[in-house]
Scaffold this active site. Structure first.
Site, short mmCIF file in Angstrom:
data_model
loop_
_atom_site.label_atom_id
_atom_site.label_comp_id
_atom_site.label_asym_id
_atom_site.label_seq_id
_atom_site.Cartn_x
_atom_site.Cartn_y
_atom_site.Cartn_z
N LYS A 116 -36.80 4.22 13.61
CA LYS A 116 -37.65 5.45 12.89
C LYS A 116 -38.43 5.23 12.07
O LYS A 116 -38.20 3.24 11.73
CB LYS A 116 -35.84 5.75 11.87
CG LYS A 116 -35.12 6.17 12.69
CD LYS A 116 -34.27 6.49 11.56
CE LYS A 116 -33.01 7.47 12.43
NZ LYS A 116 -31.31 7.30 11.59
N GLU A 128 -22.67 10.14 12.49
CA GLU A 128 -21.80 10.48 13.08
C GLU A 128 -20.52 9.62 13.18
O GLU A 128 -20.15 8.71 12.88
CB GLU A 128 -22.82 9.45 14.80
CG GLU A 128 -22.03 9.91 16.01
CD GLU A 128 -23.41 10.13 16.41
OE1 GLU A 128 -24.22 11.37 15.58
OE2 GLU A 128 -23.39 11.19 17.68
N LYS A 176 -27.37 4.42 18.26
CA LYS A 176 -27.29 5.29 18.28
C LYS A 176 -26.01 5.74 19.10
O LYS A 176 -26.06 5.42 20.23
CB LYS A 176 -28.01 6.78 19.41
CG LYS A 176 -28.02 7.75 20.27
CD LYS A 176 -29.78 8.25 19.92
CE LYS A 176 -29.08 9.78 19.95
NZ LYS A 176 -28.17 9.94 21.15
N ARG A 191 -23.35 19.97 13.13
CA ARG A 191 -24.00 20.47 13.75
C ARG A 191 -24.72 22.01 14.15
O ARG A 191 -25.38 22.53 13.81
CB ARG A 191 -25.11 18.90 14.47
CG ARG A 191 -25.88 19.62 14.71
CD ARG A 191 -26.89 18.22 15.40
NE ARG A 191 -28.55 18.46 15.36
CZ ARG A 191 -28.59 18.83 17.33
NH1 ARG A 191 -27.77 19.31 18.27
NH2 ARG A 191 -30.15 19.30 17.58
N TYR A 235 0.61 -0.88 -0.12
CA TYR A 235 0.00 -0.01 0.56
C TYR A 235 0.92 0.91 -0.46
O TYR A 235 0.68 1.63 -0.78
CB TYR A 235 -0.76 0.48 1.10
CG TYR A 235 -2.12 0.99 1.50
CD1 TYR A 235 -2.46 1.39 0.77
CD2 TYR A 235 -1.09 2.34 2.07
CE1 TYR A 235 -4.19 1.68 0.36
CE2 TYR A 235 -2.89 3.48 2.14
CZ TYR A 235 -3.66 3.57 1.45
OH TYR A 235 -4.28 4.42 1.70
N CYS A 294 6.78 -3.27 42.72
CA CYS A 294 7.74 -4.22 43.34
C CYS A 294 8.57 -4.60 43.15
O CYS A 294 8.69 -5.32 41.72
CB CYS A 294 6.29 -4.79 43.95
SG CYS A 294 7.31 -6.04 45.54
S1 IVH Z 1 -31.19 10.65 13.38
C1 IVH Z 1 -33.97 13.41 11.80
N1 IVH Z 1 -30.25 8.44 13.98
O1 IVH Z 1 -28.40 11.60 17.75
C2 IVH Z 1 -33.52 12.80 12.89
N2 IVH Z 1 -29.43 10.22 15.16
O2 IVH Z 1 -30.87 13.93 18.30
C3 IVH Z 1 -32.08 13.00 12.96
N3 IVH Z 1 -27.59 10.14 16.51
O3 IVH Z 1 -26.52 13.94 17.72
C4 IVH Z 1 -30.88 11.69 13.44
N4 IVH Z 1 -27.12 7.87 16.35
O4 IVH Z 1 -26.26 12.84 16.13
C5 IVH Z 1 -30.10 9.91 14.49
N5 IVH Z 1 -28.35 6.02 14.73
C6 IVH Z 1 -29.01 7.20 14.66
C7 IVH Z 1 -28.03 8.14 15.28
C8 IVH Z 1 -27.86 9.47 15.33
C9 IVH Z 1 -26.65 9.18 17.05
C10 IVH Z 1 -27.77 11.39 17.23
C11 IVH Z 1 -27.21 12.39 16.48
C12 IVH Z 1 -27.69 13.34 17.08
C13 IVH Z 1 -28.77 12.89 18.29
C14 IVH Z 1 -30.06 12.74 17.74
#
Ligand code: IVH
Length: 674
Positions: free
Chosen positions: A290, A173, A116, A137, A34, A426
């Site tokens: 979601k 993220e 999350k 953000r 590489y 020790c």
């Molecule tokens: S969706 C409109 N999906 O959690 C929906 N957010 O309050 C937008 N986060 O600071 C967010 N993992 O950075 C989404 N799988 C995930 C996530 C995620 C982490 C964070 C995001 C934001 C907070 C959402």
């Protein structure tokens, strides 16, 4: 071929390797190869500066120090999601009811479930497939331009594969994996430099670093989880479809996701992820549900800046405040003295913690930890809980500073701290009961000689009552001696003697690891065993011969030489062999590939007779790779009782699934010839 063509070819190839390495976690070529490609590209670009483009893989690092970050107005606001911290039964599951009511109370709704991630939200803007801007953000409306630093993250593609949409904003993220975080901190500690408090701060701090060269040194990763502005790209019908498409474009998308219906399935996802939270390679603070259909998402829309189509369901925090009652000293196997925090018990990361490591004296000083302080305790993954900081404002008047003792609290020997070393030790060696206990526990450990039932309480008794002085004494134990110990039934005594007997049949790599030679971990032990094949060859090897082993450096080589030049260590080895410890030897490195080289296995569920570790080490001994998750690269999945999502994934990807019998056939068939 002209320079322009060669440059294009090199970039494509380097990017392919980057993707394999950083996104798929499956390196395709050796590092040296590489580097060669990379240097050739750099040289060509220096010769032809006109051909240098910002999306060349050579442009990930470097860039000038910034004065500050320019503001970026988000074309589509970056919102947050409603967060529920309740238990499984209610709260987050009212979400399903809310959604269905809002939609008119009809049919079951499909949900995309994902993790999350606990890092920093970032918007990546691709125009015609090329990364043109990355922003934080901020307040949701306006963030900061952190493009330079984002470019240093290798798993983020500088241009997308097969996507030339006019605009595609990808949201996700940025995070630091636990391994990268621990490695970074270990190195900082060894150098006497400040450590990061947690991976999230590590990620956020690096991204907001004005010097991109410094940011590049912090190992960061990324997961995509959604979109921002989109122009000139036909959206899929579902959120799951979006993630699949992003993955196709070469973006990292976490494999731990599912599409489900109904509250019971949401609860099940929450539970399943909770069970593996510690084993994940990165921190998460919950899961996210979601609504999968984008049409329904649009219909549900937003209330007070939160989408009605998503909810986060949190897990217990991995950091908590508590009071440091005292600091005790623990003496390790190599004599290292570790200050251990005795805490007011606190529930953190899913368990109650009352001890946490403080690492070493300098670290205590740097963090300004006093006995009596209110401290921040972190327990994440399978690492030992640690004190990561103090709340200075809450320091009581009678708080006390800590000092490392001059004598070992266990054996009274002098404590030394060598020049340039962070750790105090020790000097008692095996005279020190603490070191002896740890050496025995290490020797008997699951990954070493694997003596079942020889736990710390028993070792403590055996050493304290002077029944065992050295490792070989273990194999001199008999049922009568053991049964005479307090709280030891005849049956348990017999079990231990049987377990000791069973442990005598071992492998060279386990034996080497079990000896507890400084700097010889499991991997090095395996490398040594594979390279040399015979113990007496290793015992006689000099530095030069040891350095020929892959991944053995001067420090490790010297440590091995030192260990075997001690007469008492050679004596221990000889006695162990005389007492019946044995393994099979071979003639050392062969150039023949091992029978399972290049094959990747995934183990899941509980197998009827083999432990996970045993199956893994036997497969690895035959050259196979044992991976933690199922992907297209998996050749076989071996499934036992209660196999979960990995088995589903195997079926989904048409990966052959074996039971233990098939695995044992394969192992027996190959081990014989080895
Ligand atoms: S969706 C409109 N999906 O959690 C929906 N957010 O309050 C937008 N986060 O600071 C967010 N993992 O950075 C989404 N799988 C995930 C996530 C995620 C982490 C964070 C995001 C934001 C907070 C959402």
């Amino acid at each position: 071929m002209d320079a322009m063509q060669r440059i294009a070819q090199l970039r494509a190839e380097i990017e392919r390797h980057n993707h394999a390495y950083y996104v798929l976690d499956a390196p395709g070529i050796p590092d040296a190869e590489y580097d060669k490609l990379f240097r050739e590209l750099q040289a060509l670009e220096t010769q032809h500066p006109g051909l240098l483009t910002p999306d060349s893989p050579t442009q990930r690092v470097g860039g000038k120090v910034l004065d500050g970050f320019a503001p970026v107005r988000h074309a589509v606001p970056m919102l947050s999601i409603r967060t529920e911290t309740d238990t499984e039964a209610s709260g987050a599951f009212n979400f399903d009811t809310r959604v269905r009511n809002a939609l008119g109370g009809g049919d079951e709704v499909e949900y995309a479930c994902e993790l999350k991630f606990d890092g920093l939200a970032i918007n990546l803007r691709y125009e015609r497939g090329v990364l043109v801007q990355a922003a934080t953000r901020g307040d949701g409306e306006t963030g900061e331009d952190v493009t330079q630093n984002i470019r240093t993250i290798h798993c983020i593609p500088l241009h997308l594969k097969g996507c030339d949409a006019e605009v595609l904003e990808v949201r996700g993220e940025v995070y630091m994996s636990r391994k990268d975080f621990n490695r970074y901190n270990d190195r900082q500690r060894a150098l006497g430099l400040p450590t990061l408090v947690n991976p999230r701060n590590g990620a956020a701090g690096s991204i907001r670093q004005l010097d991109p060269a410094l940011a590049a040194r912090r190992p960061l990763s990324f997961f995509a989880y959604g979109l921002g502005e989109v122009r000139g790209w036909a959206l899929p019908a579902t959120h799951g479809g979006i993630l699949d498409a992003l993955q196709q474009f070469g973006l990292p998308v976490c494999a731990e996701r599912a599409v489900v219906q109904g509250t019971a399935a949401l609860a099940d996802f929450h539970r399943r992820v909770a069970a593996k939270r510690d084993a994940l390679p990165f921190d998460i603070d919950g899961v996210v549900y979601k609504v999968n259909s984008l049409a329904l998402q649009r219909e549900l829309s937003f209330v007070s800046r939160e989408p009605r189509w998503a909810v986060a369901h949190k897990y217990p925090a991995e950091e908590q405040l508590t009071v440091l009652r005292d600091i005790e000293i623990q003496v390790g196997r190599t004599g290292k003295l570790t200050p251990v925090a005795k805490l007011e018990p606190v529930f953190v990361g899913g368990t109650t913690v009352s001890n946490a490591t403080l690492h070493n004296e300098d670290e205590i000083r740097r963090k300004d930890v006093h006995i009596g302080d209110t401290v921040i305790v972190r327990r994440a993954g399978d690492v030992i809980p640690e004190v990561v900081g103090v709340i200075r404002e809450r320091r009581p008047a009678n708080a006390r500073a800590f000092a490392m003792p001059a004598n070992c609290p266990v054996c009274g020997s002098h404590v030394v701290r060598e020049e340039g070393e962070a750790d105090a030790r020790c000097t008692g060696g095996l005279f020190c009961a603490a070191q002896r206990k740890q050496a025995i526990l290490h020797f008997a450990g699951r990954r070493a000689m694997d003596v079942e039932g020889l736990g710390d309480k028993l070792v403590e008794q055996l050493v304290d009552e002077r029944i065992i002085h050295s490792l070989p004494d273990l194999y001199r134990l008999d049922v009568a001696t053991l049964a005479a110990l307090e709280r030891m039934a005849e049956k348990s005594a017999q079990n231990i003697v049987d377990a000791l007997e069973k442990s005598k049949r071992t492998t060279l790599n386990r034996f080497l690891f079990a000896l507890g030679i400084r700097h010889v971990g499991e991997t090095t032990a395996k490398d040594l065993a594979r390279h040399f094949g015979k113990l007496d060859v290793i015992m006689q090897a000099d530095n030069e011969r040891l350095l020929a082993v892959s991944d053995v450096g001067p420090v490790v080589a010297q440590s091995i030489v030192d260990f075997f030049s001690e007469a008492h260590n050679r004596e221990v080895v000889q006695q162990l062999c005389e007492l019946g410890v044995h393994w099979e030897e071979h003639d050392g490195v062969s150039t023949e590939p091992l029978p399972l080289s290049g094959k990747t296995f995934v183990l899941t569920g509980t197998l009827p007779s083999l432990s996970r570790d045993e199956a893994k080490s036997r497969l690895e001994a035959l050259g196979a790779k044992v991976a933690g998750s199922v992907s297209k690269k998996t050749d076989y999945v071996v499934a036992g009782a209660e196999a979960g999502s990995k088995l589903d994934k195997a079926h989904e990807l048409n990966v052959p699934v074996w039971d233990e019998t098939a695995l044992l056939d394969l192992l027996h068939g190959n081990e014989k010839h080895n």
